[in-house]
Design a protein around this motif. Structure first.
Motif, mmCIF file in Angstrom:
data_model
loop_
_atom_site.group_PDB
_atom_site.id
_atom_site.type_symbol
_atom_site.label_atom_id
_atom_site.label_comp_id
_atom_site.label_asym_id
_atom_site.label_seq_id
_atom_site.Cartn_x
_atom_site.Cartn_y
_atom_site.Cartn_z
ATOM 1 N N ALA A 187 6.605 -50.264 -12.889
ATOM 2 C CA ALA A 187 7.272 -49.176 -12.166
ATOM 3 C C ALA A 187 6.306 -48.009 -12.059
ATOM 4 C CB ALA A 187 8.551 -48.752 -12.872
ATOM 5 N N ALA A 188 6.476 -47.219 -11.006
ATOM 6 C CA ALA A 188 5.627 -46.036 -10.810
ATOM 7 C C ALA A 188 6.449 -44.945 -10.142
ATOM 8 C CB ALA A 188 4.413 -46.382 -9.955
ATOM 9 N N PHE A 189 6.270 -43.734 -10.608
ATOM 10 C CA PHE A 189 6.966 -42.602 -9.999
ATOM 11 C C PHE A 189 6.188 -41.323 -10.277
ATOM 12 C CE2 PHE A 189 8.542 -43.237 -14.237
ATOM 13 C CZ PHE A 189 8.752 -41.981 -14.773
ATOM 14 N N ALA A 190 6.545 -40.269 -9.561
ATOM 15 C CA ALA A 190 5.828 -39.000 -9.674
ATOM 16 C C ALA A 190 6.614 -38.019 -10.526
ATOM 17 C CB ALA A 190 5.575 -38.403 -8.292
ATOM 18 N N PHE A 191 5.883 -37.264 -11.329
ATOM 19 C CA PHE A 191 6.516 -36.220 -12.130
ATOM 20 C C PHE A 191 6.931 -35.052 -11.254
ATOM 21 C CE2 PHE A 191 6.167 -32.747 -15.427
ATOM 22 C CZ PHE A 191 7.249 -33.163 -16.172
ATOM 23 N N ALA A 192 6.281 -34.918 -10.094
ATOM 24 C CA ALA A 192 6.569 -33.811 -9.182
ATOM 25 C C ALA A 192 7.879 -34.047 -8.451
ATOM 26 C CB ALA A 192 5.435 -33.660 -8.182
ATOM 27 N N ASP A 193 8.469 -32.962 -7.988
ATOM 28 C CA ASP A 193 9.711 -33.044 -7.233
ATOM 29 C C ASP A 193 9.477 -32.993 -5.733
ATOM 30 O OD1 ASP A 193 11.227 -33.138 -9.554
ATOM 31 O OD2 ASP A 193 11.218 -30.957 -9.734
ATOM 32 N N ALA A 194 8.285 -32.559 -5.330
ATOM 33 C CA ALA A 194 7.994 -32.425 -3.904
ATOM 34 C C ALA A 194 6.513 -32.628 -3.663
ATOM 35 C CB ALA A 194 8.437 -31.045 -3.388
ATOM 36 N N VAL A 195 6.148 -32.869 -2.427
ATOM 37 C CA VAL A 195 4.745 -33.071 -2.063
ATOM 38 C C VAL A 195 3.941 -31.817 -2.371
ATOM 39 C CG1 VAL A 195 3.161 -33.575 -0.179
ATOM 40 C CG2 VAL A 195 5.390 -34.693 -0.266
ATOM 41 N N GLY A 196 2.807 -32.007 -2.992
ATOM 42 C CA GLY A 196 1.919 -30.877 -3.271
ATOM 43 C C GLY A 196 2.200 -30.172 -4.572
ATOM 44 N N THR A 197 3.233 -30.609 -5.322
ATOM 45 C CA THR A 197 3.553 -29.941 -6.580
ATOM 46 C C THR A 197 3.229 -30.824 -7.789
ATOM 47 O OG1 THR A 197 5.827 -30.772 -6.537
ATOM 48 C CG2 THR A 197 5.411 -28.627 -5.510
ATOM 49 N N SER A 198 2.455 -31.877 -7.574
ATOM 50 C CA SER A 198 2.068 -32.732 -8.696
ATOM 51 C C SER A 198 1.257 -31.941 -9.705
ATOM 52 C CB SER A 198 1.253 -33.929 -8.189
ATOM 53 O OG SER A 198 0.120 -33.491 -7.477
ATOM 54 N N THR A 199 1.413 -32.264 -10.949
ATOM 55 C CA THR A 199 0.793 -31.469 -11.999
ATOM 56 C C THR A 199 0.407 -32.348 -13.170
ATOM 57 O OG1 THR A 199 1.104 -29.530 -13.407
ATOM 58 C CG2 THR A 199 3.009 -30.954 -13.079
ATOM 59 N N THR B 139 3.418 -41.239 -1.862
ATOM 60 C CA THR B 139 3.559 -40.194 -0.847
ATOM 61 C C THR B 139 3.497 -38.795 -1.448
ATOM 62 O OG1 THR B 139 5.978 -40.238 -1.047
ATOM 63 C CG2 THR B 139 4.966 -41.738 0.558
ATOM 64 N N LEU B 140 3.721 -38.691 -2.762
ATOM 65 C CA LEU B 140 3.691 -37.385 -3.418
ATOM 66 C C LEU B 140 2.338 -37.074 -4.060
ATOM 67 C CD1 LEU B 140 7.183 -37.412 -5.174
ATOM 68 C CD2 LEU B 140 6.559 -36.320 -3.009
ATOM 69 N N MET B 141 1.446 -38.091 -4.083
ATOM 70 C CA MET B 141 0.154 -37.902 -4.744
ATOM 71 C C MET B 141 -0.829 -37.234 -3.798
ATOM 72 S SD MET B 141 0.441 -38.953 -7.844
ATOM 73 C CE MET B 141 2.065 -38.192 -7.715
ATOM 74 N N LYS B 142 -1.503 -36.236 -4.316
ATOM 75 C CA LYS B 142 -2.539 -35.529 -3.558
ATOM 76 C C LYS B 142 -3.831 -35.633 -4.363
ATOM 77 C CE LYS B 142 -3.573 -31.105 -1.341
ATOM 78 N NZ LYS B 142 -3.117 -29.700 -1.150
ATOM 79 N N THR B 143 -4.586 -36.701 -4.127
ATOM 80 C CA THR B 143 -5.781 -36.982 -4.913
ATOM 81 C C THR B 143 -6.982 -36.220 -4.386
ATOM 82 O OG1 THR B 143 -6.290 -38.903 -3.552
ATOM 83 C CG2 THR B 143 -4.937 -39.275 -5.501
ATOM 84 N N ASP B 144 -7.878 -35.868 -5.318
ATOM 85 C CA ASP B 144 -9.103 -35.163 -4.924
ATOM 86 C C ASP B 144 -10.344 -35.784 -5.560
ATOM 87 O OD1 ASP B 144 -8.777 -34.504 -7.549
ATOM 88 O OD2 ASP B 144 -8.457 -32.358 -7.223
ATOM 89 N N GLY B 145 -10.163 -36.927 -6.221
ATOM 90 C CA GLY B 145 -11.307 -37.599 -6.838
ATOM 91 C C GLY B 145 -11.586 -37.156 -8.253
ATOM 92 N N GLY B 146 -10.924 -36.094 -8.733
ATOM 93 C CA GLY B 146 -11.169 -35.602 -10.081
ATOM 94 C C GLY B 146 -10.059 -35.941 -11.056
ATOM 95 N N GLU B 147 -9.244 -36.941 -10.732
ATOM 96 C CA GLU B 147 -8.114 -37.279 -11.584
ATOM 97 C C GLU B 147 -8.583 -37.937 -12.886
ATOM 98 O OE1 GLU B 147 -8.374 -38.913 -8.466
ATOM 99 O OE2 GLU B 147 -7.493 -37.231 -7.416
ATOM 100 N N PHE B 148 -7.809 -37.766 -13.924
ATOM 101 C CA PHE B 148 -8.080 -38.434 -15.191
ATOM 102 C C PHE B 148 -6.759 -38.794 -15.856
ATOM 103 C CE2 PHE B 148 -7.878 -33.886 -15.984
ATOM 104 C CZ PHE B 148 -7.066 -33.778 -17.096
ATOM 105 N N LEU B 149 -6.782 -39.848 -16.646
ATOM 106 C CA LEU B 149 -5.592 -40.236 -17.400
ATOM 107 C C LEU B 149 -5.352 -39.188 -18.485
ATOM 108 C CD1 LEU B 149 -4.035 -42.921 -16.843
ATOM 109 C CD2 LEU B 149 -4.701 -43.592 -19.126
ATOM 110 N N SER B 150 -4.125 -38.748 -18.646
ATOM 111 C CA SER B 150 -3.868 -37.620 -19.542
ATOM 112 C C SER B 150 -2.880 -37.914 -20.671
ATOM 113 C CB SER B 150 -3.345 -36.426 -18.728
ATOM 114 O OG SER B 150 -2.197 -36.794 -17.974
ATOM 115 N N ALA B 151 -2.135 -39.036 -20.603
ATOM 116 C CA ALA B 151 -1.154 -39.328 -21.662
ATOM 117 C C ALA B 151 -0.821 -40.809 -21.665
ATOM 118 C CB ALA B 151 0.121 -38.505 -21.463
#
Length: 585
Positions: free
Chosen positions: A265-277, A548-560
């Motif tokens: 399963a996969a889902f976004a912690f963000a509630d809207a596009v551009g608010t991923s954190t 659709t909610l992910m806004k990648t920039d190439g600098g992502e890292f696994l955090s938890a």
């Protein structure tokens, strides 16, 4: 004379020493003599410093009698031969012969010196290699013995003599069997034993043996063994010196069994596009039915594991959401009270929440800087600890409003962890590159200070009562034995992930260790092997709505990361707020 010469150099005509008028020619002569005297004085001083003997000027007769004179040249320290101009041919031949003898002596001496050095070196090398050969021969003998034992067991299995006893032993099956490990078409259960008597059917053992030996699964595992053969050799020797062959067999099976990771399963912690954190922490509750996700969005969301897996890649909503006044760095569940969850935040606060009502039970505010970590005591439900950038570790009780104990660190505290079976043992990692272990009954001195990392220690996790694993920004994990014979020591170093500046997560389950990487990958290690058993590139599946909610920039890292106990399932999240439920197979 020197004073007169200096005076003449200035006046050229009058000498105060002898009170007479002299011409310019005398002044030039005096300067030349003065130069000779100066050179003689320097040479004389050099001879005294080197030999301790005060030289004297030779007489005229001595000059005539001497054919060869040795002296030390100024500024060189090397004997120089001076030949009298009046020397005869016979005298020169004698000199040449003497020099040749001296040359030959020097050459011989140099050869002897080099040969002696070489002989000593070869002797030491032989002793070292002889010791290594003895060790290799010992290991070869051990391998030969083990190989003979396994050959006999395989022969018995092929003939059917021991197949029934092997099948009956529960130790031969993993806790969570993987269907891909032993497929039905390789070992058909109906053909292996007779359903009525439980005895082996005729010819079934030989047939199963042939199918197993030619199975794709075995070829894949052999390929993995070949790639990791050098590390497996070290692991085999290490384990066989301490335990039996079955222990190595079990670890080999576990290491080679971990080959891939698939997304459930996969889902976004963000509630809207551009608010991923950034997700800073993921933790399961004591029953491993719920898991909490928290991050710099100042929110803690509680999800139901079974519902998330059932819905797969669809949009997921939390059961409850708690809002903090500051960015959250860490969350942890209580091992006894299911609805109690604690968090540490960027303002230095430590809060205990009621996960059912979403309300605060306790708030502790004694840290002066950002609190990085919090952990409940695994033997006492009322006690918890926290660590902060203020170089303090505080021990709290939910029965009191203030800390009940504290530890003074010498550097920023990055993580804290209680021992799972010992209520008094606490470990913390700090920016001084060390792990400090304390017995809280005596906090005057540390129980152990573990030094091996080259940079700050970001995480510590206990694998057992006296074993812990640490993660550092030097891109290594280290496994420590606190009860080693010669004192606490690192028994294994794990490399293969990239971690230089961020918190990338760490968790353990059984013999497996999971951590993140700054190249947005998940690394899973087996405790027996220094290299990753599995590498998984972390990205949103194409069919997932989280994409659709992910806004990648190439600098992502696994955090938890967080393991689901007694299973091959874990939850991981990254710096863009992507959360995935993963299964290792």
């Amino acid at each position: 004379m020197r004073t007169c010469t200096l005076f003449l150099y200035c006046t050229l005509y009058h000498c105060s020493k002898c009170n007479s008028i002299q011409g310019l020619d005398f002044a030039c002569f005096a300067l030349a003599v003065d130069s000779l005297v100066t050179r003689w004085a320097r040479w004389k001083q050099m001879i005294v410093e080197k030999t301790g003997v005060i030289p004297s000027l030779p007489s005229q007769n001595q000059k005539r009698q001497r054919t060869v004179t040795e002296f030390v040249g100024e500024g060189h320290g090397t004997p120089i031969v001076v030949v009298d101009r009046q020397a005869t041919v016979e005298q020169i031949d004698c000199i040449i012969q003497s020099l040749n003898r001296r040359k030959n002596d020097l050459i011989t001496s140099n050869r002897v010196f080099r040969k002696l050095l070489l002989s000593d070196t070869l002797e030491k090398l032989r002793a070292m290699k002889a010791s290594e050969l003895a060790e290799v021969q010992k290991q070869l003998a051990m391998i030969d013995t083990d190989q003979k034992t396994i050959s006999e067991e395989l022969f018995a299995l092929r003939e059917g003599g021991q197949l029934h006893s092997v099948l009956q032993s529960p130790e031969n099956f993993p806790m969570t069997p993987n269907p891909q490990t032993v497929p039905e078409e390789i070992f058909p259960a109906a053909q292996m034993v007779d359903s009525g008597s439980g005895q082996q059917s005729p010819g079934a053992a030989s047939q199963c043996f042939e199918k197993a030996s030619s199975s794709p699964a075995l070829r894949e595992r052999k390929s993995k063994v070949k790639i990791n053969l050098s590390a497996l050799c070290d692991t085999y020797v290490e384990m066989r010196e301490k335990s039996d062959l079955e222990t190595f067999e079990k670890n080999l099976h576990e290491f080679t069994n971990a080959s891939t990771v698939r997304c459930l399963a996969a889902f976004a912690f963000a509630d809207a596009v551009g608010t991923s954190t950034i997700v800073s922490s993921v933790e399961f509750d004591k029953d491993y039915e719920l898991f909490a996700v928290a991050g710099v969005s100042k929110r803690i969301k509680i999800y139901d594991y079974n519902s998330i897996v059932a819905d797969g890649m669809h949009m997921h909503f939390p059961l409850i959401e708690m809002n903090s006044s500051a960015k959250i760095s860490s969350v942890v569940w209580n091992d006894f009270l299911r609805n109690h969850i604690a968090c540490a935040d960027y303002d230095g606060g430590v809060t205990v929440w009621d996960a059912l009502t979403g309300k605060k039970n306790n708030t502790f505010q004694e840290h002066q800087k950002r609190a990085w970590s919090v952990d409940f005591n695994h033997c006492d439900p009322k006690v918890l600890a926290s660590g902060s950038d203020d170089m303090k570790v505080y021990i709290w009780s939910t029965d009191t409003a203030h800390s009940i104990n504290s530890l003074d660190a010498k550097a920023n505290v990055c993580c804290v962890q209680f021992s799972p079976q010992n209520r008094h043992i606490l470990a913390y990692g700090s920016a001084d590159h060390s792990i400090h272990v304390y017995d809280l009954r005596n906090t005057r001195y540390a129980f152990a200070v573990l030094k091996s990392h080259k940079k700050a220690v970001a995480y510590v996790k206990f694998m057992s009562e006296w074993e812990l694993v640490s993660a550092s920004t030097d891109s290594t994990l280290r496994l420590w034995d606190l009860k080693a014979v010669n004192g606490p020591a690192a028994v294994k170093t794990f490399t293969g992930h990239h971690n230089e500046k961020n918190f990338v997560g760490l968790d353990c389950s059984g013999n497996y260790i999971a951590t993140g990487s700054e190249n947005n990958s998940l690394c899973i290690y087996h405790r027996a092997m220094p290299k990753p058993a599995v590498l998984y590139k972390f990205e949103a599946p194409r069919e997932s709505l989280a994409r659709t909610l992910m806004k990648t920039d190439g600098g992502e890292f696994l955090s938890a990361v967080a393991w689901k106990k007694d299973s091959n399932v874990l939850v991981a999240a990254n710096s863009q707020g992507l959360i995935e439920v993963l299964e290792m197979s």
